[in-house]
Structures are given as C-alpha cells and as structure tokens.
Design an enzyme around this catalytic site. Structure first.
Site, mmCIF file in Angstrom:
data_model
loop_
_atom_site.group_PDB
_atom_site.id
_atom_site.type_symbol
_atom_site.label_atom_id
_atom_site.label_comp_id
_atom_site.label_asym_id
_atom_site.label_seq_id
_atom_site.Cartn_x
_atom_site.Cartn_y
_atom_site.Cartn_z
ATOM 1 N N SER A 170 36.000 -11.069 34.647
ATOM 2 C CA SER A 170 36.071 -10.331 33.387
ATOM 3 C C SER A 170 34.685 -9.919 32.902
ATOM 4 O O SER A 170 33.998 -9.148 33.560
ATOM 5 C CB SER A 170 36.802 -11.182 32.353
ATOM 6 O OG SER A 170 37.096 -10.460 31.196
ATOM 7 N N ASP A 220 36.882 -6.140 34.069
ATOM 8 C CA ASP A 220 38.193 -5.883 34.672
ATOM 9 C C ASP A 220 39.059 -4.971 33.811
ATOM 10 O O ASP A 220 40.234 -4.775 34.092
ATOM 11 C CB ASP A 220 38.926 -7.186 34.967
ATOM 12 C CG ASP A 220 39.253 -7.991 33.715
ATOM 13 O OD1 ASP A 220 38.604 -7.777 32.680
ATOM 14 O OD2 ASP A 220 40.160 -8.849 33.776
#
Length: 451
Positions: free
Chosen positions: A102, A244
């Site tokens: 992330s 992401d």
C-alpha cells in the site's frame, strides 16, 4: 490480528520480515484449502501486484505454491487492489491475492488475501494460514501428474475492470482539466485510461514506476507535489492515489487538500439529496475529525464509528446495509460498486458531484470546517505493554479532562507496525502539539519508546 497478518494483510520488509518462503507457503495453503480440501479438484485463484521490485519475486513464489497444490493461477500483473476484488466477484474465482504494501516505502511489501466475494479474508482462514506457516499443520499434499496447476495471463480481467469504472460515470468529463498523481504505483496501469476515455483533459504525474520510486515523495502520502501541480497548470481538480490505489485524496482548484472526511461529507450529502444514502448514515472510523460530525449533524445525516481500518468499515456496512463509509486517509467504500476502498472509483464519484451540482470542489468542501489535528507515531518495543501502562493511561486521562468537549485524544496501536499513534484534535495546532507531546513524554519516561 494474527501473528503475521495485520488489519491489511501480511506486511513487512521484503526478504526480512516477509520472505519468498512465506509467499510460497501462503500459495501452498490457499491452493490446497480452496481446491483439494474444499472441492477435491483444482481451484482458480487470481493474483495482482503493485510496482515494487520485490512484487515480481513474491508473485513467482505464490504461483509456485499455488500450482504445487493443484490450483490454477491467473495473473493480472500490475493492477490495483480494488481491481483484484472486482475480478474475483465478476469472474467467479475462488479467492484472490494482491501483492502490495500500500502506502509503505518500496522496500516493504505485503500479501493481501481476499475471499470468493472479493472481501478481506475471514479471520478463521487467516488463522489456519498462520498455523501452516508455523508448521503446526504438517505438510500439505502435493498435486501430481495432471493435477498440477498452471499459470495463465489474465490482463483481460484488468481491462474489463477499466471498462467497469468507465461505465459508472454519469456524465462526460469533457472540458475538465484533471490532475492525477499515480504514486508510481498501481494506478499507473489504470487511472489515465479511465479519465482519457471519459473525455477529461488529463494531466498525470508520478506515472513512471521503476520498482524503487513507489510512494517516494508522491501520491496520497506526499500530496504537496499534486497541490503545486494543480495550481501551476490551473486545473479544475486533482486526485492522488497510494501505492495500490485503494486510497484517494483530492486537491481543489486552489491547491487545497480535500481529505477522506470531506470526501465522505461531499458524497454523503449528495447521495442523501438523490435518495441513495441507505439508512441515512455514513460509516466513519474513530480517526474522523470532529468537524465532519458537526457538518453531518447540521445536514441531519447519521453516522457509525468503527475501529481504524477499512476492514472494520466494510464489516459495519455489510452488517447494517450502510452504503457509504471510509477513512480520513482516503479509503472510501461505495458498497453499491465495490467491497473495498477504490481510489479511482472515489475520483469518479467526486467528479459526479461536481458535474451534477455544477460546483467547484472548493465550494463543496467549504461546508466542513476541519479542527486542527496532530498525529505523532512512537515506535515501541511492546504495543500492549505501552497501552496498558498505568502511568500512560493516567497521562491520557489528564489530557482528556483538559480538552473537555472542545477536543479529543485518540491513543491507539498501529495494526501493521510497532507503533503507538497519539492524536489530538483541538481549537489550535499549538494545543494539539502540547497534549500530544504530554502523552508521548509519559511513554518515553516509562521506557516504552525505542527511538
């Protein structure tokens, strides 16, 4: 949270905390669990990844484990987390995996696992995976001969997801100048195509990933570059994603940041006006700003509060039927369209409100007055011991008493890192700093802080 998997998957520094052996065994377990154990036959598992250099290494390790257990692995290649979730649901996969850490720096990585509904994996299955990782289940049977799985290119699935996003828009974006900061991550493979197809004049930065520059001074965690870019190019709006692309923060035409709280308000108010805000409620987390709640109260919109993490937001939504929820950090969930935060989808919904109401983003966001908020992270040796310390708890109680109804303190542990997060909201930044430092001082005095 388990031993390896936190609120957002198994995350850590590549080849230090998270190794190829871990990835191989996760693949072995999932291939067996959804195939040999559940059906007695091969299963279908889809994999996506972000642009980190180590993502390729983990992809191959996962594929090796999956196929050794008899599963067929379908590769979306570089794509977004929400695209994996969408493909699982619409293409009838048994489960899915996203390789990403992330918003973390490039040297970290992670394995996120999703069930057959495209939702974060059930805790019961996560605990079984962890037992296998720790050797508590013994060895799993290997597939043999024609039962060995195979790998297939599935870039077409990502392309269908792009088409799905385009279909959600209610109007053409023609004439709108839109800036996109793709964080040199997953959005690089999706976002520009969507906005171009909808007719926007698209201006893109940080769209050239090299495996090492994901989230580096860019994206939703370093939004200053997009703020300057929007102002310099006289754009109507800008959107910044994380590695992401399950988060989105916006920048208005004046270069001001519109965070997740304001996005929830803007979209929630519009949905209420359209009769589409189910239960007349928005789902927030305990990190949401007091200013958001005051604005929602004024508009007669209710709200639920959950623990921090889009996982908990979605759990509330699935149990109550609430259709909009999210986090200050930009994880926004529109349950009609997705089961996870989707940064690009969030961008499209903001554009919808701007176009349908014919108003600039600055005007829409101005209805929420955000109280100053200071958040500091303290690295600790033992999160539970730090939060359980009586002197630390007393320091927190003293701050809460001093703030009264004019502010609040939030003291919590990170779900993915060895950190205690200390956050204060108050009438001024100076007051916030004072009380945050007061609690951190108690943590340091008792020896909990390691740096």
């Amino acid at each position: 949270m388990g031993k390896y998997f936190g609120t957002d998957g198994f995350r850590g520094e590549a080849n230090v905390d998270l190794t190829v052996e871990h990835a191989y065994k996760v693949g072995r377990f999932l291939g067996w669990y959804y195939g040999q154990k559940a059906k007695g036959e091969r299963c279908r598992i889809v994999i996506g990844k972000d642009t980190r250099r180590s993502s390729y290494m983990f992809e191959y390790a996962l594929v090796s484990g999956l196929t050794a257990s008899g599963a067929d692995a379908y590769l979306l290649h570089v794509t977004t987390t929400p695209s994996v979730s969408h493909v699982i649901r619409t293409e009838d996969f048994d489960c899915g995996i996203m390789i990403s850490a992330s918003h973390n720096p490039y040297y970290d990585n992670g394995i996120k696992v999703m069930n057959g509904s495209g939702e974060k994996m059930e805790e019961s299955v996560i605990l079984e995976i962890e037992k296998y990782l720790d050797g508590e289940m013994g060895e799993l049977p290997m597939a043999k001969r024609d039962q060995i799985g195979r790998t297939q290119d599935f870039a077409a699935g990502r392309n269908r997801y792009i088409g799905y996003l385009i279909s959600i828009a209610t109007r053409s974006f023609k004439g709108k100048k839109v800036g996109l900061d793709c964080a040199n991550g997953s959005a690089s493979s999706v976002a520009k195509s969507v906005f171009d197809a909808l007719g926007a004049d698209t201006f893109v930065i940080n769209n050239e990933p090299d495996g090492l520059n994901i989230n580096t001074d860019c994206g939703s965690t370093h939004i200053g570059r997009l703020q300057a870019f929007v102002k310099e190019n006289h754009l109507d709006v800008g959107f910044a994603y994380d590695g992401d692309a399950d988060r989105c923060l916006a920048v208005d035409e004046n270069g001001e940041v519109v965070d997740g709280d304001r996005i929830l308000y803007i979209c929630g108010k519009y949905m209420k006006e359209q009769g589409n805000l189910r239960n007349n409620k928005i789902v927030t987390t305990v990190m949401s700003n007091l200013g958001l709640y005051k604005a929602l109260d004024r508009e007669g919109i209710g709200y639920d509060k959950t623990a921090v993490g889009d996982k908990y937001v979605y759990e509330n939504m699935s149990q109550t039927g609430n259709c909009l929820g999210g986090e200050q950090s930009g994880h926004i969930i529109f349950s009609k369209y997705a089961t996870t935060g989707d940064g690009i989808l969030t961008s499209l919904k903001i554009m919808e409100v701007m176009l349908e109401k014919k108003e600039a983003l600055s005007r829409l966001a101005s209805e929420v007055t955000i109280l100053p908020q200071v958040l500091k992270n303290v690295r600790v040796a033992d999160k539970a011991a730090a939060l359980g310390d009586e002197d630390v708890k007393q320091a927190a109680a003293d701050v809460e008493k001093a703030l009264g109804s004019d502010g609040r303190l939030l003291l919590r542990q990170s779900g993915t890192e060895p950190l205690i997060r200390v956050m204060v909201e108050a009438e001024s930044t100076e007051i916030c700093e004072k009380y945050v430092d007061q609690v951190i001082g108690a943590l340091r005095k008792k020896g909990h802080a390691v740096s």
